[in-house]
Design a protein around this motif. Sequence first.
Motif, PDB file in Angstrom:
ATOM      1  N   GLU A 160      13.782  34.381  16.234  1.00  0.00           N
ATOM      2  CA  GLU A 160      14.039  33.362  17.092  1.00  0.00           C
ATOM      3  C   GLU A 160      15.082  33.218  17.808  1.00  0.00           C
ATOM      4  O   GLU A 160      15.318  33.028  19.195  1.00  0.00           O
ATOM      5  CB  GLU A 160      13.803  32.168  16.218  1.00  0.00           C
ATOM      6  N   HIS A 163      15.373  35.690  20.810  1.00  0.00           N
ATOM      7  CA  HIS A 163      14.598  35.108  22.060  1.00  0.00           C
ATOM      8  C   HIS A 163      15.330  33.944  22.656  1.00  0.00           C
ATOM      9  O   HIS A 163      15.457  33.915  23.909  1.00  0.00           O
ATOM     10  CB  HIS A 163      13.358  34.396  21.377  1.00  0.00           C
ATOM     11  N   MET A 164      16.108  33.199  21.847  1.00  0.00           N
ATOM     12  CA  MET A 164      16.670  31.935  22.490  1.00  0.00           C
ATOM     13  C   MET A 164      18.035  32.604  23.366  1.00  0.00           C
ATOM     14  O   MET A 164      18.142  32.026  24.536  1.00  0.00           O
ATOM     15  CB  MET A 164      17.326  31.182  21.346  1.00  0.00           C
ATOM     16  N   ILE A 174      16.454  25.341  27.510  1.00  0.00           N
ATOM     17  CA  ILE A 174      16.284  25.295  25.980  1.00  0.00           C
ATOM     18  C   ILE A 174      17.590  24.911  25.457  1.00  0.00           C
ATOM     19  O   ILE A 174      18.810  25.077  26.116  1.00  0.00           O
ATOM     20  CB  ILE A 174      15.760  26.725  25.468  1.00  0.00           C
ATOM     21  N   ALA A 217      10.648  32.248  32.013  1.00  0.00           N
ATOM     22  CA  ALA A 217      10.377  33.123  30.968  1.00  0.00           C
ATOM     23  C   ALA A 217       9.735  34.455  31.129  1.00  0.00           C
ATOM     24  O   ALA A 217      10.353  35.433  30.563  1.00  0.00           O
ATOM     25  CB  ALA A 217       9.633  32.260  29.766  1.00  0.00           C
ATOM     26  N   HIS A 225       6.192  32.033  25.556  1.00  0.00           N
ATOM     27  CA  HIS A 225       6.448  31.497  24.258  1.00  0.00           C
ATOM     28  C   HIS A 225       5.522  31.423  23.168  1.00  0.00           C
ATOM     29  O   HIS A 225       5.971  31.783  21.986  1.00  0.00           O
ATOM     30  CB  HIS A 225       6.435  29.945  24.943  1.00  0.00           C
ATOM     31  N   PHE A 246      10.891  29.060  19.176  1.00  0.00           N
ATOM     32  CA  PHE A 246      10.712  30.713  19.433  1.00  0.00           C
ATOM     33  C   PHE A 246      10.253  31.630  18.681  1.00  0.00           C
ATOM     34  O   PHE A 246      10.192  32.758  19.083  1.00  0.00           O
ATOM     35  CB  PHE A 246      11.504  30.995  20.580  1.00  0.00           C
ATOM     36  N   ALA A 249       7.478  34.138  19.950  1.00  0.00           N
ATOM     37  CA  ALA A 249       7.245  34.533  21.361  1.00  0.00           C
ATOM     38  C   ALA A 249       7.208  36.114  21.385  1.00  0.00           C
ATOM     39  O   ALA A 249       7.804  36.776  20.469  1.00  0.00           O
ATOM     40  CB  ALA A 249       8.658  34.174  22.060  1.00  0.00           C
TER      41      ALA A 249
END
Length: 296
Positions: A160, A163-164, A174, A217, A225, A246, A249
Motif C-alpha cells: 500500500e 502504491h501511495m 490521495i 492513476a 485502484h 491501496f 492496487a
Amino acid sequence: MKFVAVEVLKDLKPLHFRILQAVEWGMRFSEYSDVEEIAKRVNLHLEKLLHNLDFLHKKQLVERWSGDYIGYRLTFHGYDCLALNALYERRVIESIGLPRGLGKESNVYYALSFDGEEVLLKIHRIMYTSFSQVRKKREYTSDKHHISELYASRISAETEFKHMKKLYDVDAPIPRPIDQNRHMIVMEQIPGVELFKAKIKDPSVILEQIVDFMAIAWQKAHLVHGDLSEHNVLVLPNQTIKVIDFPQAVPSNHKTAEELLRRDVKNINDYFQRKFRIGYDEEEVISYIKGETNKI
Ligand SMILES: Nc1ncnc2c1ncn2[C@@H]1O[C@H](COP(=O)(O)OP(=O)(O)O)[C@@H](O)[C@H]1O
Ligand SMILES: [Mg+2]
C-alpha cells in the motif's frame, strides 16, 4: 482488536525490545523462535531470558510453545510494539489518539507527529481466523499461518505504501504518505467523510473528480485502484475528494488490470446511478481513463 501495545509500551525497557526483535528475527526461520537462539542473539543467560519472556507473555506480546524445543513467537500486540517503537524512534509519531475506524483488514487511529501534525496511523491486520479455528480443531502442531498473518500484514502495508508514493508523486488526490514500518503506515489525515456519508452539493462534480483520479492513476502512476467504492473516497468540506485504501492496487499492465478497472468504473457508476441518477457510458469513461479520448 484491542490496542494492547499502546498500554504496555511505557512498561517496556530497551532489553524487552531487544528480546522482541530477536523473537521476530527467529520467526524468519521457523514458526517459533528457539529460546536458545534468542539467548545467544541478545547475549543473555537462558534463565534471565526466560524470566523476561515470561513478563512479555503476561503482557500478551509473545506466545510460548514447547515441543522438541521451547519457542516463542510474536503476537500482533508484540509486533505492534516493535512497529510503534520504530516509528517513535524515527520521530514520526509521538503519540496515539482515538480510533478512527476498525475495518475488516485494518485498524485506523489518529496520531500526533513530533511536529504537532495530526496524522493517521493505519495498521494492517490480515487474519486467517477461519483457518486457525480449523487448526485448533485438528490440533496441528506445526502451523505456518500465524507467521503469515504478521508477514501478510507487513506485505500488505509495504504494498500500500509503495502504491501511495507512486500516486502521490503524480499528484493524484490521495493522502500524503509519511512513513511505513512493518504492518503500519503513517499518512496525512484527511478532514473528510466517506462518500456514502458525505453531504454532496453537486454529484457530477464529485463523479468527475473520481474519474479524473482513475485517469491519473492509470496514465501517470500506471495503477488501477481495484477496490474503488463509496467507502474509499473521502469528501472534504470544500467538495474536493481524496481516494484511500491501496493495498490491492495493481499495475496497469497486470493481467487483471483491465477487469479491475471495469469493476471500479462499474462500482462508482452504479453508486451515482442509484443515489443521484447520474452516470457515464462505461466504454466511453474507460477510453477517457486510458487517455484514448480527451472527453467524456
Ligand atoms: N488518510 C485518512 N484520513 C482520514 N481518514 C482515513 C484515512 N485513511 C483511512 N481513513 C479512515 O479509515 C477507514 C479505513 O481505512 P481504509 O484505508 O479504507 O482501510 P480498510 O482496508 O480497512 O477499508 C476509512 O474508511 C476512513 O474512514
Ligand atoms: Mg477501505
